[in-house]
Design a protein around this motif. Structure first.
Motif, PDB file in Angstrom:
ATOM      1  N   LEU A 191     -28.806   1.322  15.638  1.00 34.63           N
ATOM      2  CA  LEU A 191     -28.229   1.321  16.982  1.00 34.63           C
ATOM      3  C   LEU A 191     -28.973   0.299  17.832  1.00 34.63           C
ATOM      4  N   GLU A 192     -28.240  -0.716  18.271  1.00 38.68           N
ATOM      5  CA  GLU A 192     -28.827  -1.763  19.110  1.00 38.68           C
ATOM      6  C   GLU A 192     -27.972  -1.934  20.365  1.00 38.68           C
ATOM      7  N   LYS A 193     -28.585  -1.644  21.492  1.00 40.61           N
ATOM      8  CA  LYS A 193     -27.896  -1.738  22.785  1.00 40.61           C
ATOM      9  C   LYS A 193     -26.592  -0.929  22.781  1.00 40.61           C
ATOM     10  N   GLY A 194     -26.651   0.239  22.191  1.00 37.98           N
ATOM     11  CA  GLY A 194     -25.500   1.137  22.180  1.00 37.98           C
ATOM     12  C   GLY A 194     -24.467   0.842  21.122  1.00 37.98           C
ATOM     13  N   LYS A 195     -24.689  -0.180  20.267  1.00 40.52           N
ATOM     14  CA  LYS A 195     -23.739  -0.542  19.227  1.00 40.52           C
ATOM     15  C   LYS A 195     -24.378  -0.413  17.849  1.00 40.52           C
ATOM     16  N   LEU A 196     -23.584   0.048  16.885  1.00 40.28           N
ATOM     17  CA  LEU A 196     -24.077   0.149  15.525  1.00 40.28           C
ATOM     18  C   LEU A 196     -24.002  -1.214  14.839  1.00 40.28           C
ATOM     19  N   VAL A 197     -25.126  -1.683  14.365  1.00 43.50           N
ATOM     20  CA  VAL A 197     -25.204  -2.968  13.664  1.00 43.50           C
ATOM     21  C   VAL A 197     -25.507  -2.686  12.196  1.00 43.50           C
ATOM     22  N   VAL A 198     -24.671  -3.227  11.301  1.00 34.63           N
ATOM     23  CA  VAL A 198     -24.830  -2.970   9.867  1.00 34.63           C
ATOM     24  C   VAL A 198     -25.476  -4.172   9.191  1.00 34.63           C
ATOM     25  N   LYS A 199     -26.476  -3.869   8.363  1.00 29.32           N
ATOM     26  CA  LYS A 199     -27.145  -4.906   7.582  1.00 29.32           C
ATOM     27  C   LYS A 199     -26.939  -4.592   6.107  1.00 29.32           C
ATOM     28  N   LYS A 200     -26.336  -5.522   5.392  1.00 27.43           N
ATOM     29  CA  LYS A 200     -26.076  -5.316   3.968  1.00 27.43           C
ATOM     30  C   LYS A 200     -27.206  -5.902   3.127  1.00 27.43           C
ATOM     31  N   MET A 201     -27.330  -5.428   1.904  1.00 22.74           N
ATOM     32  CA  MET A 201     -28.390  -5.833   0.979  1.00 22.74           C
ATOM     33  C   MET A 201     -29.750  -5.676   1.648  1.00 22.74           C
ATOM     34  N   PHE A 202     -29.889  -4.560   2.316  1.00 24.77           N
ATOM     35  CA  PHE A 202     -31.140  -4.248   3.028  1.00 24.77           C
ATOM     36  C   PHE A 202     -32.202  -3.807   2.018  1.00 24.77           C
ATOM     37  N   GLU A 203     -33.443  -4.159   2.280  1.00 26.48           N
ATOM     38  CA  GLU A 203     -34.546  -3.755   1.403  1.00 26.48           C
ATOM     39  C   GLU A 203     -34.901  -2.304   1.710  1.00 26.48           C
ATOM     40  N   VAL A 204     -34.305  -1.403   0.959  1.00 23.91           N
ATOM     41  CA  VAL A 204     -34.418   0.010   1.288  1.00 23.91           C
ATOM     42  C   VAL A 204     -35.844   0.535   1.190  1.00 23.91           C
ATOM     43  N   GLU A 205     -36.683  -0.116   0.379  1.00 25.56           N
ATOM     44  CA  GLU A 205     -38.062   0.356   0.258  1.00 25.56           C
ATOM     45  C   GLU A 205     -38.803   0.269   1.594  1.00 25.56           C
ATOM     46  N   LYS A 206     -38.329  -0.606   2.468  1.00 21.51           N
ATOM     47  CA  LYS A 206     -38.960  -0.713   3.792  1.00 21.51           C
ATOM     48  C   LYS A 206     -38.608   0.491   4.665  1.00 21.51           C
ATOM     49  N   ALA A 207     -37.425   1.047   4.446  1.00 20.31           N
ATOM     50  CA  ALA A 207     -37.007   2.202   5.249  1.00 20.31           C
ATOM     51  C   ALA A 207     -37.672   3.491   4.768  1.00 20.31           C
ATOM     52  N   ILE A 208     -37.937   3.561   3.456  1.00 18.93           N
ATOM     53  CA  ILE A 208     -38.517   4.805   2.925  1.00 18.93           C
ATOM     54  C   ILE A 208     -39.966   4.615   2.478  1.00 18.93           C
ATOM     55  N   GLY A 209     -40.581   3.509   2.898  1.00 13.69           N
ATOM     56  CA  GLY A 209     -41.975   3.262   2.532  1.00 13.69           C
ATOM     57  C   GLY A 209     -42.900   4.364   3.016  1.00 13.69           C
ATOM     58  N   TRP A 210     -42.519   5.019   4.117  1.00 13.06           N
ATOM     59  CA  TRP A 210     -43.369   6.076   4.682  1.00 13.06           C
ATOM     60  C   TRP A 210     -43.596   7.220   3.692  1.00 13.06           C
ATOM     61  N   LYS A 211     -42.640   7.390   2.732  1.00 11.93           N
ATOM     62  CA  LYS A 211     -42.798   8.449   1.731  1.00 11.93           C
ATOM     63  C   LYS A 211     -44.045   8.210   0.883  1.00 11.93           C
ATOM     64  N   ASN A 212     -44.424   6.935   0.740  1.00 17.99           N
ATOM     65  CA  ASN A 212     -45.613   6.563  -0.028  1.00 17.99           C
ATOM     66  C   ASN A 212     -46.729   6.056   0.889  1.00 17.99           C
ATOM     67  N   SER A 213     -46.631   6.448   2.171  1.00 19.93           N
ATOM     68  CA  SER A 213     -47.645   6.067   3.175  1.00 19.93           C
ATOM     69  C   SER A 213     -47.736   4.567   3.370  1.00 19.93           C
ATOM     70  N   GLN A 214     -46.588   3.879   3.228  1.00 20.23           N
ATOM     71  CA  GLN A 214     -46.492   2.450   3.512  1.00 20.23           C
ATOM     72  C   GLN A 214     -45.552   2.269   4.703  1.00 20.23           C
ATOM     73  N   PHE A 215     -45.949   1.418   5.657  1.00 12.89           N
ATOM     74  CA  PHE A 215     -45.168   1.273   6.888  1.00 12.89           C
ATOM     75  C   PHE A 215     -44.879  -0.204   7.150  1.00 12.89           C
ATOM     76  N   PHE A 216     -43.575  -0.488   7.271  1.00 15.66           N
ATOM     77  CA  PHE A 216     -43.117  -1.869   7.439  1.00 15.66           C
ATOM     78  C   PHE A 216     -42.522  -2.056   8.825  1.00 15.66           C
ATOM     79  N   PHE A 217     -42.872  -3.182   9.443  1.00 14.05           N
ATOM     80  CA  PHE A 217     -42.334  -3.497  10.769  1.00 14.05           C
ATOM     81  C   PHE A 217     -41.899  -4.957  10.780  1.00 14.05           C
ATOM     82  N   ALA A 218     -40.654  -5.183  11.194  1.00 14.82           N
ATOM     83  CA  ALA A 218     -40.115  -6.537  11.228  1.00 14.82           C
ATOM     84  C   ALA A 218     -39.721  -6.884  12.661  1.00 14.82           C
ATOM     85  N   GLY A 219     -40.661  -7.447  13.412  1.00 14.39           N
ATOM     86  CA  GLY A 219     -40.381  -7.839  14.794  1.00 14.39           C
ATOM     87  C   GLY A 219     -40.013  -6.664  15.681  1.00 14.39           C
TER      88      GLY A 219
END
Length: 287
Positions: A191-219
Motif C-alpha cells: 500500500l503506497e499513498k492509499g493505492k495497492l502497488v504490485v511487484k512481480k518476481m519479488f525476492e520473497v526471502e526478503k519478506a520472510i527473512g525475519w523468520k530466520n532473524s534476517q531483516f532487509f530494508f530497501a530504501g
C-alpha cells in the motif's frame, strides 16, 4: 280406605307426599344418570393432566430456546487471542491444521467455535501463514483483507503500512477502498499513498527473512528500521523526529547485539547512538 292406609300410601309415594299433586317425569333411569356423572368425574383429572403436560412441554421448549440463544451468544462472542512480546516469535496452529508464525510484537485473534463455519483471523503486526486447503481463509487487518483457499504468504500490517507477499498458491488482496489485486507466487503487493502497488518476481526471502532473524530494508524510512530493531531486541530507541523520513537501504542479522546493529545502521548515515540507560538508546546526528 282407612286413615292408616292413607297415611301409609303417602309414605310409600314420596313424590306425591313432598310435592302434593305435582309429578316429576324422569327421562333417564337412575343407572344412566350415575353413569354420566361417573364419566364426567373421570374426565376432569385427564383434562388437568393434559393441561399440565402441555405446560411442561411449553416450559421445556422455552428452556431449550433460551439455552440455544445462550449457546449462540457464547459461540459468537468467544474468541482467542495470541500475542507476542518484543523480542519473541511464536508459532500458532489453527483448528484446520493451518499454521501462523507471528513476528515480534504482533497479535492474532480468531473465533475457535465458529472456525468450521468461517476461517477468519484478525492480524495486527506481521505473520507468515501456511494455510491448509479448504474453505475461504480471511486475514483481516486495519488497512486491508487477504483472501486465500490454501497457500503460503506473508502479511505485514503495522500502523498505516500494509504489505502482502505470496509464496505459493494464489492470494487476493483488497483494501477498504474496494481496490483488490490477485497475487501469484513471487508477487508482492504494498500500500503506497492509499493505492495497492504490485511487484512481480519479488525476492520473497526478503519478506520472510525475519523468520530466520534476517531483516532487509530497501530504501525504507529510518523510523521503520528503528521500530523493527526495538521489536526484535525488546529495547527502547529514541529517534530524533527530524530523522524519521531518512531512507535506509541494507540488511542486518539478529545474531549481532543491539549495539552492533545500531552502529551498523548509524555509521553510513552520519548518525550516532547514545546509551541512556539499560535497554534505552538515543539516535541523533553527529555534531
Amino acid at each position: 280406605m282407612s286413615e292408616k292406609n292413607i297415611h301409609n300410601k303417602h309414605l310409600n309415594d314420596p313424590e306425591k307426599f313432598l310435592f302434593g299433586k305435582g309429578q316429576i317425569s324422569w327421562k333417564k333411569s337412575q343407572d344412566e344418570v350415575w353413569n354420566e356423572l361417573s364419566l364426567k368425574m373421570n374426565r376432569q383429572p385427564k383434562t388437568e393432566v393434559i393441561s399440565l403436560r402441555a405446560r411442561i412441554l411449553q416450559w421445556s421448549a422455552a428452556a431449550v430456546l433460551i439455552l440455544l440463544v445462550g449457546l449462540l451468544g457464547v459461540v459468537s462472542s468467544y474468541h482467542k487471542t495470541v500475542e507476542t512480546m518484543p523480542g519473541e516469535h511464536r508459532m500458532v496452529q489453527l483448528r484446520d491444521g493451518s499454521t501462523v508464525e507471528l513476528n515480534a510484537a504482533s497479535k492474532l485473534s480468531y473465533y475457535p467455535l465458529k472456525w468450521k463455519l468461517e476461517r477468519k483471523v484478525k492480524l495486527e503486526g506481521e505473520a507468515y501463514f501456511n494455510v491448509s486447503k479448504g474453505k475461504k481463509f480471511y486475514v483481516v487487518s486495519k488497512e486491508g483483507t487477504t483472501l486465500v483457499l490454501g497457500t503460503s504468504f506473508n502479511v505485514y500490517a503495522r500502523d498505516e503500512q500494509y504489505r502482502v507477499t505470496c509464496l505459493t498458491g494464489k492470494v487476493k488482496v483488497s483494501t477498504g477502498s474496494d481496490e483488490n489485486v490477485i497475487l501469484l507466487p513471487n508477487n508482492h503487493a504494498e500500500l503506497e499513498k492509499g493505492k495497492l502497488v504490485v511487484k512481480k518476481m519479488f525476492e520473497v526471502e526478503k519478506a520472510i527473512g525475519w523468520k530466520n532473524s534476517q531483516f532487509f530494508f530497501a530504501g525504507q524510512p529510518l523510523k521503520e528500521v528503528i521500530d523493527e530493531i526495538e521489536r526484535q531486541y525488546a529495547v527502547t530507541i529514541q529517534l530524533d523526529p527530524k530523522l524519521n523520513n531518512r531512507n535506509f537501504g541494507s540488511n542486518f542479522s539478529k545474531k549481532h547485539s543491539v549495539e552492533e546493529v545500531l552502529d551498523y545502521v548509524c555509521k553510513p548515515m552520519n548518525l550516532k547512538f547514545v546509551k541512556q540507560s539499560e535497554n534505552v538508546y538515543l539516535v541523533v546526528e553527529k555534531s
